[in-house]
Design a protein around this motif. Sequence first.
Motif, short mmCIF file in Angstrom:
data_model
loop_
_atom_site.label_atom_id
_atom_site.label_comp_id
_atom_site.label_asym_id
_atom_site.label_seq_id
_atom_site.Cartn_x
_atom_site.Cartn_y
_atom_site.Cartn_z
N LEU A 143 0.83 -1.21 0.00
CA LEU A 143 0.00 0.00 0.00
C LEU A 143 0.86 1.26 0.00
O LEU A 143 0.57 2.23 -0.71
CB LEU A 143 -0.93 0.00 1.21
N PHE A 144 1.93 1.25 0.81
CA PHE A 144 2.79 2.43 0.83
C PHE A 144 3.49 2.60 -0.51
O PHE A 144 3.70 3.73 -0.97
CB PHE A 144 3.83 2.31 1.95
N ASN A 145 3.84 1.49 -1.14
CA ASN A 145 4.48 1.55 -2.45
C ASN A 145 3.56 2.22 -3.46
O ASN A 145 4.03 2.92 -4.37
CB ASN A 145 4.84 0.14 -2.91
N TYR A 146 2.26 2.03 -3.28
CA TYR A 146 1.31 2.64 -4.22
C TYR A 146 0.98 4.07 -3.81
O TYR A 146 1.24 5.01 -4.56
CB TYR A 146 0.05 1.79 -4.30
N TYR A 147 0.41 4.25 -2.64
CA TYR A 147 -0.04 5.58 -2.23
C TYR A 147 1.12 6.46 -1.74
O TYR A 147 1.28 7.60 -2.19
CB TYR A 147 -1.08 5.46 -1.12
N GLY A 148 1.91 5.93 -0.81
CA GLY A 148 2.95 6.75 -0.21
C GLY A 148 4.00 7.21 -1.20
O GLY A 148 4.32 8.41 -1.29
N VAL A 149 4.55 6.27 -1.97
CA VAL A 149 5.61 6.62 -2.92
C VAL A 149 5.08 7.53 -4.02
O VAL A 149 5.71 8.53 -4.40
CB VAL A 149 6.24 5.34 -3.51
N ASN A 150 3.89 7.22 -4.54
CA ASN A 150 3.34 7.99 -5.65
C ASN A 150 2.99 9.42 -5.25
O ASN A 150 3.12 10.35 -6.06
CB ASN A 150 2.10 7.31 -6.23
N ILE A 151 2.53 9.61 -4.02
CA ILE A 151 2.04 10.93 -3.61
C ILE A 151 3.09 11.75 -2.88
O ILE A 151 3.24 12.95 -3.12
CB ILE A 151 0.79 10.76 -2.72
N PHE A 152 3.86 11.10 -2.00
CA PHE A 152 4.74 11.85 -1.11
C PHE A 152 6.22 11.79 -1.49
O PHE A 152 7.00 12.59 -0.97
CB PHE A 152 4.58 11.35 0.33
N VAL A 153 6.62 10.87 -2.33
CA VAL A 153 8.03 10.68 -2.65
C VAL A 153 8.27 11.05 -4.10
O VAL A 153 7.53 10.61 -4.99
CB VAL A 153 8.49 9.23 -2.38
N SER A 154 9.29 11.83 -4.35
CA SER A 154 9.66 12.19 -5.70
C SER A 154 10.55 11.08 -6.28
O SER A 154 11.58 10.74 -5.71
CB SER A 154 10.40 13.53 -5.72
N SER A 155 10.14 10.54 -7.42
CA SER A 155 10.90 9.47 -8.04
C SER A 155 10.70 9.50 -9.54
O SER A 155 9.92 10.30 -10.08
CB SER A 155 10.43 8.10 -7.50
N LYS A 156 11.39 8.61 -10.23
CA LYS A 156 11.27 8.54 -11.68
C LYS A 156 9.86 8.12 -12.10
O LYS A 156 9.47 8.33 -13.25
CB LYS A 156 12.30 7.58 -12.25
N HIS A 157 9.14 7.47 -11.18
CA HIS A 157 7.78 7.01 -11.51
C HIS A 157 6.75 8.11 -11.30
O HIS A 157 5.55 7.87 -11.49
CB HIS A 157 7.42 5.79 -10.66
N SER A 158 7.16 9.31 -10.90
CA SER A 158 6.22 10.37 -10.60
C SER A 158 5.73 11.10 -11.84
O SER A 158 4.77 11.86 -11.79
CB SER A 158 6.86 11.39 -9.64
N TYR A 159 6.41 10.87 -12.99
CA TYR A 159 6.06 11.66 -14.18
C TYR A 159 4.69 11.30 -14.74
O TYR A 159 4.12 12.03 -15.54
CB TYR A 159 7.11 11.51 -15.26
N ALA A 160 4.15 10.16 -14.31
CA ALA A 160 2.81 9.79 -14.82
C ALA A 160 1.73 10.65 -14.21
O ALA A 160 0.60 10.67 -14.67
CB ALA A 160 2.54 8.32 -14.54
N GLY A 161 2.06 11.39 -13.13
CA GLY A 161 1.05 12.18 -12.45
C GLY A 161 0.18 11.31 -11.59
O GLY A 161 0.22 10.11 -11.65
N VAL A 162 -0.63 11.96 -10.75
CA VAL A 162 -1.53 11.19 -9.89
C VAL A 162 -2.74 10.75 -10.67
O VAL A 162 -3.42 9.83 -10.29
CB VAL A 162 -1.97 12.00 -8.66
#
Length: 363
Positions: A344-363
Motif C-alpha cells: 500500500l505504501f508503495n502505491y499511495y505513499g511513494v506515488n504521492i509523497f516521494v519524488s521518483s522517476k515514476h512520478s512523471y505519470a502524475g496522480v
Amino acid sequence: MILAAETNESLAQMSDLLVYSSMAVYTLAFFAHIAEWVFGSRSKVGRTAAALTQQPSKAAAAPAVTVQVKTAAGGTAVLDKPKVITRAAAGARDVPDGPGAAGGTVKGDLYGRIAVSLTALAFLIEAAGVITRALSVQRAPWGNMYEFSTTFSTVAVGAYLGFLVAKKNVRWIGLPLVTTVLLDLGMAVTWLKTPSDQLVPALDSYWLWIHVSTAIFCGAVFYLGAVATLLYLFRDSYENKLANGGNPGSFARSVLERLPAAASLDKFAYRVNAAVFPLWTFTIIAGAIWAGDAWGRYWGWDAKEVWSFITWVGYAAYLHARATAGWKGRKAAYIALIAFGCFLFNYYGVNIFVSSKHSYAGV
C-alpha cells in the motif's frame, strides 16, 4: 482530427459516468451485505435450538458398525463397535467453519444473494468504465493513479467473483471488499482524478501492458489474502477465548462465530499469497527490463523499485515463516499484514509523497 478528439472526449465522459454508476450500485451492494449480516444473526435461543436439532441428525448420519461375537451357549450376538476418537495434535483446534454471513437463515441468505448479484452488476459497469477509458486514450487504462485505482478495484472484485464461481466459501469477504472498493473509488474520483491524456514517451511501451497489469492483479489478490489474514487474527482470538472458558460478547458471537474457522482463514490466506508470489517476482523482473529499455539501466534504487523489493522481501519472509515451526499462525499473519502494508505504501505513499522517476505519470 477534431472529430476523433470529440469522440475521445465523449468516451472519457462516458467512462466517468460508468464509474460513478458503479459506485451507486456498489453502495446498494454494501447495504445488502449489511442486511445479510444483520438478518443472518440469530439469538442465543436460536443458536441453541439449531445446535440441538443438528446433534441427532449427525448421530443418525453416522454409519453403524457392528461386530459379531460368539456366546458361551454357542450362538452369536451383535455388539456395537466402540467409536474411535482421533485427537488433534497438541495445541491444535478442530473447529468447524461457521455458517457464513447469512447465519444459515433463509432471510439472511436472500439478502446475501442480492448483495452478490449487485456486486456482480457493479463489477460489469465498472469494467465497462475501465474499457471505455482505454478506448478514449487508445492505450492501457492504467497510466496514472486514477486509472490504476479503478482498474485495481475492478480486478479485486473480479477475483472475488471468480472464487464464488469456483464454489469457494468466500462470501464472507463481500462486506469488507465492497467497503474497500467504495473507499478506493471515492479517493480516485475525489483526489486522484486525472483527465485522460497520452503517456510520456518513457511509458509508451508494450511493457505497460505486461508490468502494470501483473502488478494490479498481484495487488488485488494480496488484498484478498490480507482480509483473510486480518479476519483470521480476530477469529483465532475468539476461538482461544472459548477454548479457555471465556465468554465473548454478544457482538463477537454474532459476527465471529459465522466466519470460517481460524484454520480455514489461515489456509486461504496462505494459498492465495503463495500462489501470487511468483507473479509478483515476475512483476519486479518485468519492471527492471522495462527500466532498461526506458532509462538504460535495469535497477537504480528508485523509490518505487526499492519499495517493490521491500514488498517482495515481506512476502518472502511470510512464506518462509510458514515453513518454520515456531513462526506459524499469528506471527506469520503479522508478517503478511506488514508485507501488504508495504504494498500500500508503495502505491499511495511513494506515488504521492516521494519524488521518483515514476512520478512523471502524475496522480
